[in-house]
Design a protein around this motif. Structure first.
Motif, PDB file in Angstrom:
ATOM      1  N   ILE A   1     -42.400 -34.881 -13.023  1.00 30.83           N
ATOM      2  CA  ILE A   1     -41.664 -35.932 -12.331  1.00 30.83           C
ATOM      3  C   ILE A   1     -41.299 -37.023 -13.331  1.00 30.83           C
ATOM      4  O   ILE A   1     -42.030 -37.262 -14.292  1.00 30.83           O
ATOM      5  N   THR A   2     -40.173 -37.664 -13.115  1.00 31.69           N
ATOM      6  CA  THR A   2     -39.801 -38.864 -13.858  1.00 31.69           C
ATOM      7  C   THR A   2     -39.848 -40.021 -12.877  1.00 31.69           C
ATOM      8  O   THR A   2     -39.306 -39.924 -11.770  1.00 31.69           O
ATOM      9  N   VAL A   3     -40.511 -41.110 -13.284  1.00 35.07           N
ATOM     10  CA  VAL A   3     -40.668 -42.275 -12.413  1.00 35.07           C
ATOM     11  C   VAL A   3     -40.034 -43.480 -13.104  1.00 35.07           C
ATOM     12  O   VAL A   3     -40.453 -43.867 -14.197  1.00 35.07           O
ATOM     13  N   MET A   4     -39.050 -44.045 -12.469  1.00 36.33           N
ATOM     14  CA  MET A   4     -38.344 -45.199 -13.015  1.00 36.33           C
ATOM     15  C   MET A   4     -39.192 -46.462 -12.834  1.00 36.33           C
ATOM     16  O   MET A   4     -40.091 -46.500 -11.984  1.00 36.33           O
ATOM     17  N   PRO A   5     -38.928 -47.512 -13.620  1.00 33.24           N
ATOM     18  CA  PRO A   5     -39.700 -48.755 -13.510  1.00 33.24           C
ATOM     19  C   PRO A   5     -39.727 -49.287 -12.082  1.00 33.24           C
ATOM     20  O   PRO A   5     -38.714 -49.301 -11.388  1.00 33.24           O
ATOM     21  N   GLY A   6     -40.925 -49.671 -11.646  1.00 30.68           N
ATOM     22  CA  GLY A   6     -41.098 -50.227 -10.306  1.00 30.68           C
ATOM     23  C   GLY A   6     -41.135 -49.200  -9.195  1.00 30.68           C
ATOM     24  O   GLY A   6     -41.336 -49.551  -8.041  1.00 30.68           O
ATOM     25  N   GLU A   7     -40.963 -47.932  -9.524  1.00 34.31           N
ATOM     26  CA  GLU A   7     -40.942 -46.897  -8.494  1.00 34.31           C
ATOM     27  C   GLU A   7     -42.245 -46.104  -8.480  1.00 34.31           C
ATOM     28  O   GLU A   7     -43.099 -46.247  -9.352  1.00 34.31           O
ATOM     29  N   THR A   8     -42.352 -45.226  -7.482  1.00 34.95           N
ATOM     30  CA  THR A   8     -43.532 -44.391  -7.286  1.00 34.95           C
ATOM     31  C   THR A   8     -43.081 -42.956  -7.119  1.00 34.95           C
ATOM     32  O   THR A   8     -42.037 -42.698  -6.521  1.00 34.95           O
ATOM     33  N   GLY A   9     -43.860 -42.008  -7.662  1.00 33.80           N
ATOM     34  CA  GLY A   9     -43.579 -40.590  -7.507  1.00 33.80           C
ATOM     35  C   GLY A   9     -44.869 -39.817  -7.341  1.00 33.80           C
ATOM     36  O   GLY A   9     -45.950 -40.328  -7.621  1.00 33.80           O
ATOM     37  N   GLU A  10     -44.755 -38.574  -6.876  1.00 34.77           N
ATOM     38  CA  GLU A  10     -45.940 -37.761  -6.586  1.00 34.77           C
ATOM     39  C   GLU A  10     -45.817 -36.361  -7.169  1.00 34.77           C
ATOM     40  O   GLU A  10     -44.719 -35.800  -7.226  1.00 34.77           O
ATOM     41  N   ILE A  11     -46.967 -35.828  -7.562  1.00 31.97           N
ATOM     42  CA  ILE A  11     -47.100 -34.412  -7.918  1.00 31.97           C
ATOM     43  C   ILE A  11     -48.369 -33.921  -7.230  1.00 31.97           C
ATOM     44  O   ILE A  11     -49.401 -34.571  -7.298  1.00 31.97           O
ATOM     45  N   THR A  12     -48.285 -32.778  -6.566  1.00 32.25           N
ATOM     46  CA  THR A  12     -49.469 -32.158  -5.960  1.00 32.25           C
ATOM     47  C   THR A  12     -49.745 -30.862  -6.698  1.00 32.25           C
ATOM     48  O   THR A  12     -48.829 -30.081  -6.965  1.00 32.25           O
ATOM     49  N   HIS A  13     -51.028 -30.645  -7.026  1.00 34.01           N
ATOM     50  CA  HIS A  13     -51.403 -29.469  -7.822  1.00 34.01           C
ATOM     51  C   HIS A  13     -52.770 -28.975  -7.357  1.00 34.01           C
ATOM     52  O   HIS A  13     -53.663 -29.772  -7.081  1.00 34.01           O
ATOM     53  N   THR A  14     -52.929 -27.642  -7.295  1.00 38.83           N
ATOM     54  CA  THR A  14     -54.229 -27.027  -7.009  1.00 38.83           C
ATOM     55  C   THR A  14     -54.812 -26.533  -8.321  1.00 38.83           C
ATOM     56  O   THR A  14     -54.161 -25.803  -9.065  1.00 38.83           O
ATOM     57  N   PHE A  15     -56.044 -26.942  -8.602  1.00 39.00           N
ATOM     58  CA  PHE A  15     -56.705 -26.630  -9.865  1.00 39.00           C
ATOM     59  C   PHE A  15     -57.648 -25.441  -9.724  1.00 39.00           C
ATOM     60  O   PHE A  15     -58.211 -25.214  -8.657  1.00 39.00           O
ATOM     61  N   HIS A  16     -57.815 -24.710 -10.822  1.00 38.26           N
ATOM     62  CA  HIS A  16     -58.698 -23.548 -10.860  1.00 38.26           C
ATOM     63  C   HIS A  16     -59.628 -23.660 -12.058  1.00 38.26           C
ATOM     64  O   HIS A  16     -59.284 -24.291 -13.069  1.00 38.26           O
ATOM     65  N   ALA A  17     -60.785 -23.027 -11.964  1.00 37.87           N
ATOM     66  CA  ALA A  17     -61.829 -23.159 -12.986  1.00 37.87           C
ATOM     67  C   ALA A  17     -61.329 -22.831 -14.381  1.00 37.87           C
ATOM     68  O   ALA A  17     -61.760 -23.439 -15.357  1.00 37.87           O
ATOM     69  N   ASP A  18     -60.423 -21.881 -14.504  1.00 38.92           N
ATOM     70  CA  ASP A  18     -59.943 -21.480 -15.832  1.00 38.92           C
ATOM     71  C   ASP A  18     -58.778 -22.342 -16.324  1.00 38.92           C
ATOM     72  O   ASP A  18     -58.243 -22.107 -17.407  1.00 38.92           O
ATOM     73  N   ASP A  19     -58.392 -23.364 -15.542  1.00 41.54           N
ATOM     74  CA  ASP A  19     -57.325 -24.266 -15.968  1.00 41.54           C
ATOM     75  C   ASP A  19     -57.785 -25.112 -17.149  1.00 41.54           C
ATOM     76  O   ASP A  19     -58.899 -25.618 -17.164  1.00 41.54           O
ATOM     77  N   ASN A  20     -56.919 -25.260 -18.101  1.00 44.18           N
ATOM     78  CA  ASN A  20     -57.150 -26.163 -19.223  1.00 44.18           C
ATOM     79  C   ASN A  20     -55.908 -27.042 -19.315  1.00 44.18           C
ATOM     80  O   ASN A  20     -55.161 -26.975 -20.279  1.00 44.18           O
ATOM     81  N   VAL A  21     -55.699 -27.829 -18.255  1.00 47.11           N
ATOM     82  CA  VAL A  21     -54.460 -28.587 -18.139  1.00 47.11           C
ATOM     83  C   VAL A  21     -54.695 -30.074 -18.348  1.00 47.11           C
ATOM     84  O   VAL A  21     -55.822 -30.561 -18.290  1.00 47.11           O
ATOM     85  N   MET A  22     -53.590 -30.744 -18.592  1.00 45.90           N
ATOM     86  CA  MET A  22     -53.574 -32.191 -18.733  1.00 45.90           C
ATOM     87  C   MET A  22     -52.246 -32.681 -18.174  1.00 45.90           C
ATOM     88  O   MET A  22     -51.381 -31.882 -17.834  1.00 45.90           O
ATOM     89  N   ILE A  23     -52.104 -33.984 -18.082  1.00 45.94           N
ATOM     90  CA  ILE A  23     -50.828 -34.577 -17.693  1.00 45.94           C
ATOM     91  C   ILE A  23     -50.346 -35.380 -18.880  1.00 45.94           C
ATOM     92  O   ILE A  23     -51.074 -36.208 -19.419  1.00 45.94           O
TER      93      ILE A  23
END
Length: 156
Positions: free
Chosen positions: A115-137
């Motif tokens: 997602i791209t969030v402009m100044p002063g705005e709000t955005g959302e990401i929903t994600h389901t995580f799993h034990a073998d995930d090696n993720v970051m944001i």
């Protein structure tokens, strides 16, 4: 006196049972589901996410709500290190196209996990995580990822 003591003990025991029933029967951790995800509020400012580290559970669905409190656009992309590097390259290519007059800017609305969030705005990401995930944001606005605008995610 005996009757007063017995009555007092009964009242105290009843109060203890009521308080115990109102308390948490687990360690306070609730796991988000697809139907009822856990929400984590995230501030985006300067070149930082706050919080910059979160812990999630295996199988948990989390809804990240990003608040851009800065003066410039920020981006959030969920993926492992390899995906982060690929996304960084794609964003730089889009910047180059923008410089040539093709203003594509930001993410494709259908791009999952970003997602791209402009100044002063709000955005959302929903994600389901799993034990073998090696993720970051990571934020992939020019220079932000390289400067360390990354949120680490520990999946337990």
């Amino acid at each position: 006196m005996r009757r007063t003591t017995t009555l007092f003990i009964g009242v105290v025991a009843t109060a203890a049972l009521v308080l115990a029933a109102c308390g948490d029967d687990d360690d306070g951790a609730t796991i988000g589901t697809e139907d009822d995800p856990r929400t984590i509020e995230v501030d985006m400012e300067d070149i930082a996410f706050s919080p910059d580290q979160v812990e999630v559970q295996d199988g948990e669905t989390v809804r990240f709500v990003f608040h851009n409190k800065g003066a410039i656009a920020h981006d959030a992309f969920i993926g492992d290190e390899e995906a982060q590097e690929e996304h960084e390259m794609e964003m730089r290519e889009m910047d180059d196209m923008d410089d040539m007059g093709d203003d594509t800017g930001g993410h494709d609305e259908d791009e999952e996990g970003s997602i791209t969030v402009m100044p002063g705005e709000t955005g959302e990401i929903t994600h389901t995580f799993h034990a073998d995930d090696n993720v970051m944001i990571g934020c992939h606005e020019e220079g932000h990822y390289d400067a360390g605008m990354v949120m680490t995610i520990d999946v337990t």
